[in-house]
Design a protein around this motif. Structure first.
Motif, PDB file in Angstrom:
ATOM      1  N   VAL A 345       0.835  -1.206   0.000  1.00 41.68           N
ATOM      2  CA  VAL A 345       0.000   0.000   0.000  1.00 41.68           C
ATOM      3  C   VAL A 345       0.868   1.253   0.000  1.00 41.68           C
ATOM      4  O   VAL A 345       0.625   2.210  -0.748  1.00 41.68           O
ATOM      5  CB  VAL A 345      -0.952  -0.008   1.211  1.00 41.68           C
ATOM      6  CG1 VAL A 345      -1.726   1.303   1.291  1.00 41.68           C
ATOM      7  CG2 VAL A 345      -1.919  -1.176   1.129  1.00 41.68           C
ATOM      8  N   LEU A 346       1.895   1.261   0.825  1.00 37.46           N
ATOM      9  CA  LEU A 346       2.769   2.429   0.911  1.00 37.46           C
ATOM     10  C   LEU A 346       3.586   2.619  -0.362  1.00 37.46           C
ATOM     11  O   LEU A 346       3.866   3.756  -0.754  1.00 37.46           O
ATOM     12  CB  LEU A 346       3.685   2.308   2.129  1.00 37.46           C
ATOM     13  CG  LEU A 346       2.986   2.524   3.475  1.00 37.46           C
ATOM     14  CD1 LEU A 346       3.886   2.108   4.626  1.00 37.46           C
ATOM     15  CD2 LEU A 346       2.566   3.987   3.630  1.00 37.46           C
ATOM     16  N   TRP A 347       3.987   1.530  -1.015  1.00 39.14           N
ATOM     17  CA  TRP A 347       4.670   1.662  -2.305  1.00 39.14           C
ATOM     18  C   TRP A 347       3.793   2.404  -3.309  1.00 39.14           C
ATOM     19  O   TRP A 347       4.237   3.355  -3.949  1.00 39.14           O
ATOM     20  CB  TRP A 347       5.000   0.288  -2.880  1.00 39.14           C
ATOM     21  CG  TRP A 347       6.117  -0.439  -2.233  1.00 39.14           C
ATOM     22  CD1 TRP A 347       6.902  -0.013  -1.203  1.00 39.14           C
ATOM     23  CD2 TRP A 347       6.586  -1.739  -2.606  1.00 39.14           C
ATOM     24  NE1 TRP A 347       7.827  -0.986  -0.897  1.00 39.14           N
ATOM     25  CE2 TRP A 347       7.662  -2.037  -1.738  1.00 39.14           C
ATOM     26  CE3 TRP A 347       6.213  -2.670  -3.558  1.00 39.14           C
ATOM     27  CZ2 TRP A 347       8.360  -3.256  -1.816  1.00 39.14           C
ATOM     28  CZ3 TRP A 347       6.896  -3.870  -3.649  1.00 39.14           C
ATOM     29  CH2 TRP A 347       7.968  -4.156  -2.781  1.00 39.14           C
ATOM     30  N   VAL A 348       2.552   1.944  -3.436  1.00 37.07           N
ATOM     31  CA  VAL A 348       1.649   2.549  -4.412  1.00 37.07           C
ATOM     32  C   VAL A 348       1.358   3.999  -4.043  1.00 37.07           C
ATOM     33  O   VAL A 348       1.416   4.900  -4.887  1.00 37.07           O
ATOM     34  CB  VAL A 348       0.343   1.733  -4.513  1.00 37.07           C
ATOM     35  CG1 VAL A 348      -0.663   2.448  -5.408  1.00 37.07           C
ATOM     36  CG2 VAL A 348       0.620   0.328  -5.037  1.00 37.07           C
ATOM     37  N   ALA A 349       1.064   4.228  -2.757  1.00 36.19           N
ATOM     38  CA  ALA A 349       0.751   5.591  -2.315  1.00 36.19           C
ATOM     39  C   ALA A 349       1.935   6.523  -2.530  1.00 36.19           C
ATOM     40  O   ALA A 349       1.772   7.673  -2.968  1.00 36.19           O
ATOM     41  CB  ALA A 349       0.352   5.572  -0.834  1.00 36.19           C
TER      42      ALA A 349
END
Length: 549
Positions: A345-349
């Motif tokens: 999730v943090l990669w995409v965000a």
């Protein structure tokens, strides 16, 4: 959330010096804490895990660097990574029979098990420089992310890096995947810093890039990317002087090539090299690349071997399916399984934020383009063996994830912190079995073998644990072993027979099978598994034990 929420004026952002009094004590403490837990995890796995499939070859080759100053073994990989291993092995003064004759696989077995050396000591000393390099790369991740955002972004990036199961796994092994990307990441960071001081940072960027390609050839597709980024760094400073960007790109290339030559000269100052018999030819664009690249002949011949590997028939295993050839979506699917959910999730965000936030769009070219190019090349590869072929993803995207701290949405920071804690908990729960990690959506490390194989779950690392397990829980019972790995079972006290060399009706007692062998079982092995009932035990989430009455 609007673009205005993202792109606040600089006065709304934590300034470089404004939060210095508040972070004077907590920031170094947090960095030390994160790297300390990472060091503990890597040292534990380095001590407990026996050699993986690739490591004995590298260790044996590193010993020949010390003893014979020859690059004749393992020419398909450049020498720098193995020189780092040799720096650790020098403390053990390993013995190598001067009269040894054999291939590189036999060399690794000889050095570890036949020459009177202590395999545990050699493996730990070969792995130790890689652990140190991985920890130092954590500082690069932190510094890069802090340069792009602020101290909080640096901490978030370092946390994702330090708790990444893949980085912990491969950073604690005497292999070449993490070191090559560590040098590449340092090169990208230095090209970013060169925007302010090109004469200082661009030469260092070229040296770091050279170290990357002198460690592993799979980094070569990133070379033109780094050259363009170096040119871009100069262009952003002096846009009207067209010759300067060209000079910057050329300077990076020259420095990188120089490091490659120096790595070979460090092994053998006379550059003695005899091409191995049966050396495959390279044709087309690949042939032109091999012929034109200004590197030692042994490097170019190593490229020919690597291209031949890409032309060879391999098989893979994904989501319970054993197949021949390769699947273009294998690496994205494997990353989906083996990356903590909060990290995904943090990669995409972070990537979306870098592209959406005007002040970070230039930085996005530095942080996102190199891993995107490497992933595109890796997805076309012929070997579906593991996420180690995409280890650049958790290393680069940890930096990208730091961008979320600049989002001015009310709950953005709290959400990022919660996701980071979720990543840490998921990582800590798998200790010390980081290699077979999979996230909670796919059942955790105990279920990884149902979906993936090879270096994703079972790379031969648990032979020592198996020996302890059999000795403690099954003393005196007959053992039949199908082991996929480079270790020698007898060297760890395992007395076992091969069930595939016996009649099925004669196989009674414990049947121990590596999960990678189970994943690709056919013929007699598949029949043995079918007729052995349900598993009764497992070791390290990579070896399954059956009992045949």
């Amino acid at each position: 959330m609007t673009a205005a929420d993202l792109d606040q004026p600089a006065t709304a952002m934590p300034a470089a010096g404004r939060d210095r009094p508040r972070r004077r004590w907590w920031l170094p403490a947090v960095v030390v804490l994160l790297l300390g837990q990472m060091a503990a995890a890597m040292i534990t796995t380095a001590v407990q895990q026996t050699p993986t499939i690739d490591e004995p070859v590298y260790v044996g080759t590193a010993v020949t660097y010390l003893e014979q100053h020859s690059v004749r073994f393992n020419p398909e990989h450049p020498p720098l990574g193995k020189l780092l291993m040799a720096a650790g092995l020098a403390f053990a003064r390993p013995h190598l029979d001067p009269g040894f004759r054999g291939d590189q696989t036999q060399l690794g077995r000889h050095v570890l098990y036949e020459a009177g050396n202590d395999p545990y000591e050699l493996m730990f000393l070969a792995r130790l420089p890689m652990i140190v390099l991985t920890l130092l790369t954590g500082l690069v991740v932190f510094a890069f992310a802090r340069d792009l955002t602020n101290a909080a972004g640096g901490v978030l990036a370092l946390a994702l890096y330090a708790f990444s199961p893949d980085v912990i796994t491969h950073g604690s092994l005497a292999t070449l995947d993490v070191p090559a990307i560590a040098f590449l990441l340092a090169s990208v960071w230095l090209t970013w810093r060169a925007r302010a001081r090109p004469l200082l940072y661009l030469p260092m960027a070229g040296v770091a890039l050279g170290a990357a390609i002198a460690t592993r050839m799979s980094v070569l597709p990133a070379v033109p990317v780094i050259m363009v980024l170096g040119a871009l760094a100069v262009l952003s400073r002096r846009p009207r002087e067209a010759w300067r960007p060209l000079a910057a790109a050329a300077g990076i290339a020259v420095a990188a090539v120089a490091v490659v030559w120096l790595s070979y000269l460090a092994v053998d100052p006379w550059l003695r090299w005899t091409p191995p018999s049966g050396l495959p030819a390279a044709h087309g664009v690949r042939g032109l690349l091999v012929d034109w690249l200004p590197v030692p002949q042994s490097y170019r011949d190593g490229m020919r071997i690597q291209f031949a590997f890409e032309n060879a028939p391999w098989s893979g295993f994904l989501f319970g399916r054993h197949y021949q050839g390769s699947l273009w979506y294998y690496l994205p699917a494997a990353l989906l399984v083996k990356t903590p959910l909060g990290m995904l999730v943090l990669w995409v965000a972070g990537a979306v934020t870098m592209l959406a936030l005007p002040r970070l769009r230039l930085a996005a070219a530095y942080v996102l383009v190199p891993p995107a190019v490497l992933l595109a090349f890796a997805m076309t590869g012929a070997r579906d063996f593991g996420t180690r072929y995409a280890i650049f993803m958790p290393m680069f995207l940890a930096v990208a994830a730091a961008a979320v701290v600049l989002v001015r949405w009310r709950w953005a920071h709290v959400t990022a912190a919660v996701l980071a804690v979720f990543v840490a908990v998921s990582s800590l729960r798998t200790f010390p079995y980081y290699l077979p990690y999979s996230n909670e959506a796919f059942g955790g490390p105990a279920k990884t073998h149902l979906r993936l194989h090879d270096s994703n779950v079972d790379w031969g690392q648990d032979l020592g644990r198996l020996a302890d397990h059999l000795r403690e829980r099954y003393p005196g019972e007959p053992v039949w072993l199908v082991y996929k790995g480079a270790g020698v079972p007898a060297a760890y006290g395992i007395q076992a027979r091969n069930p595939l060399g016996a009649q099925m009706e004669d196989v009674h007692g414990l049947v121990v099978i590596s999960d990678s062998s189970i994943a690709k079982a056919t013929g007699a092995l598949a029949q043995l598994i079918r007729t052995s009932g349900d598993p009764v035990d497992e070791v390290g989430h990579s070896i399954t034990i059956y009992r045949r009455p």
